[in-house]
Scaffold this active site. Structure first.
Site, PDB file in Angstrom:
ATOM      1  N   SER A  63       0.831  -1.191   0.000  1.00 61.20           N
ATOM      2  CA  SER A  63       0.000   0.000   0.000  1.00 61.20           C
ATOM      3  C   SER A  63       0.879   1.260   0.000  1.00 61.20           C
ATOM      4  O   SER A  63       1.681   1.444  -0.919  1.00 61.20           O
ATOM      5  CB  SER A  63      -0.959  -0.039   1.200  1.00 61.20           C
ATOM      6  N   ASP A  86     -10.097  -5.749  -3.750  1.00 66.17           N
ATOM      7  CA  ASP A  86      -9.545  -4.587  -3.032  1.00 66.17           C
ATOM      8  C   ASP A  86     -10.357  -3.331  -3.341  1.00 66.17           C
ATOM      9  O   ASP A  86     -10.529  -2.956  -4.499  1.00 66.17           O
ATOM     10  CB  ASP A  86      -8.081  -4.388  -3.440  1.00 66.17           C
ATOM     11  N   HIS A 122      -7.420  -5.942   0.448  1.00 71.56           N
ATOM     12  CA  HIS A 122      -6.251  -5.052   0.447  1.00 71.56           C
ATOM     13  C   HIS A 122      -5.015  -5.694   1.055  1.00 71.56           C
ATOM     14  O   HIS A 122      -3.918  -5.152   0.926  1.00 71.56           O
ATOM     15  CB  HIS A 122      -6.617  -3.779   1.216  1.00 71.56           C
TER      16      HIS A 122
END
Length: 258
Positions: free
Chosen positions: A82, A204, A232
């Site tokens: 991320s 996600d 995610h």
């Protein structure tokens, strides 16, 4: 600035792990057994998050990159999840001789929408989230964690892990670190001279799997893959599969196929 680093030292290739926003290197704990057989591992808490304490004046991206770069071993594989993927991409540009391959998980090179790049969050949504943080960090983080697991496999167990990690932390610069999400790393990614793999979760809600096809258009050195059913955090929901994808990619890099 005090950078918190955990190392699993072995006579094996170097792997560096960079976590995402709102968590710490603790997020990797349950995945480490999948990696320790193959790598000597360095886990870094990003400045201002987790146990890496920083002052507001130290939170510029230049300060952050310099501080993290000092902890990275030579000839490593750099893996970021991320926001950690964005930081990792910028680091490769800064210290290219230290990194032999880049891997990201749930990474958007431009997290905020701009002309020509709409697979991202609207700027007003990020602003609202920042406002929510100012009112209640705990409530905003709780909502953010729920969004990360929404629609993905193993959502209940992953949400529990996220909340357990958060309960043990007192981020010194949670709000200031949110500004890093405004950074556009598209040019840096496109210009990288090393091979990179970018892994996405099919479900996600924050870094849509559609990013995979967009990234492949940027450079022939870019590879992507999608983990079916994952949200995610595919390295938690599908630990074995993500590790297999990682190892297969690196085998291709080492053989000269990538």
């Amino acid at each position: 600035m005090n950078i918190h680093v955990k190392r699993v030292i072995a006579n094996k290739p170097e792997l560096v792990l960079l976590h995402g926003w709102g968590t710490s290197s603790d997020i990797w704990q349950s995945w480490l057994p999948n990696l320790a057989e193959h790598f000597s591992i360095t886990c870094i808490d990003l400045p201002g998050l987790g146990r890496s304490v920083a002052q507001v004046e130290e939170m510029s991206i230049d300060h952050i990159l310099s501080a993290v770069a000092a902890e990275i071993p030579r000839n490593c594989v750099l893996l970021g999840w991320s926001l950690g993927g964005l930081i990792a991409t910028l680091l490769v540009k800064k210290i290219p001789t230290k990194v032999r391959a880049l891997i990201t998980i749930a990474y958007n090179p431009c997290f905020v929408q701009k002309p020509g790049w709409d697979t991202a969050m609207p700027a007003e949504l990020l602003q609202k989230f920042g406002d929510d943080l100012l009112r209640s960090e705990q409530r905003a983080l709780s909502g953010f964690f729920r969004l990360q697991v929404q629609g993905g496999s193993a959502s209940k167990s992953i949400l529990k892990q996220l909340k357990n990690i958060d309960g043990q932390l007192n981020h010194s610069q949670l709000i200031a670190s949110l500004n890093w999400l405004k950074i556009d790393s598209l040019a840096e990614l496109q210009q990288l001279e090393i091979a990179s793999l970018h892994i996405y979760g099919e479900q996600d809600q924050l870094a849509p799997a559609a990013l995979g096809s967009q990234l492949k258009k940027l450079s022939k050195k870019i590879s992507t893959c999608t983990i079916p059913g994952a949200g995610h955090l595919p390295f938690l929901s599908d630990a074995d599969l993500v590790a297999t994808k990682l190892l297969s990619f690196l085998a291709a890099v080492d053989s000269g196929e990538r």
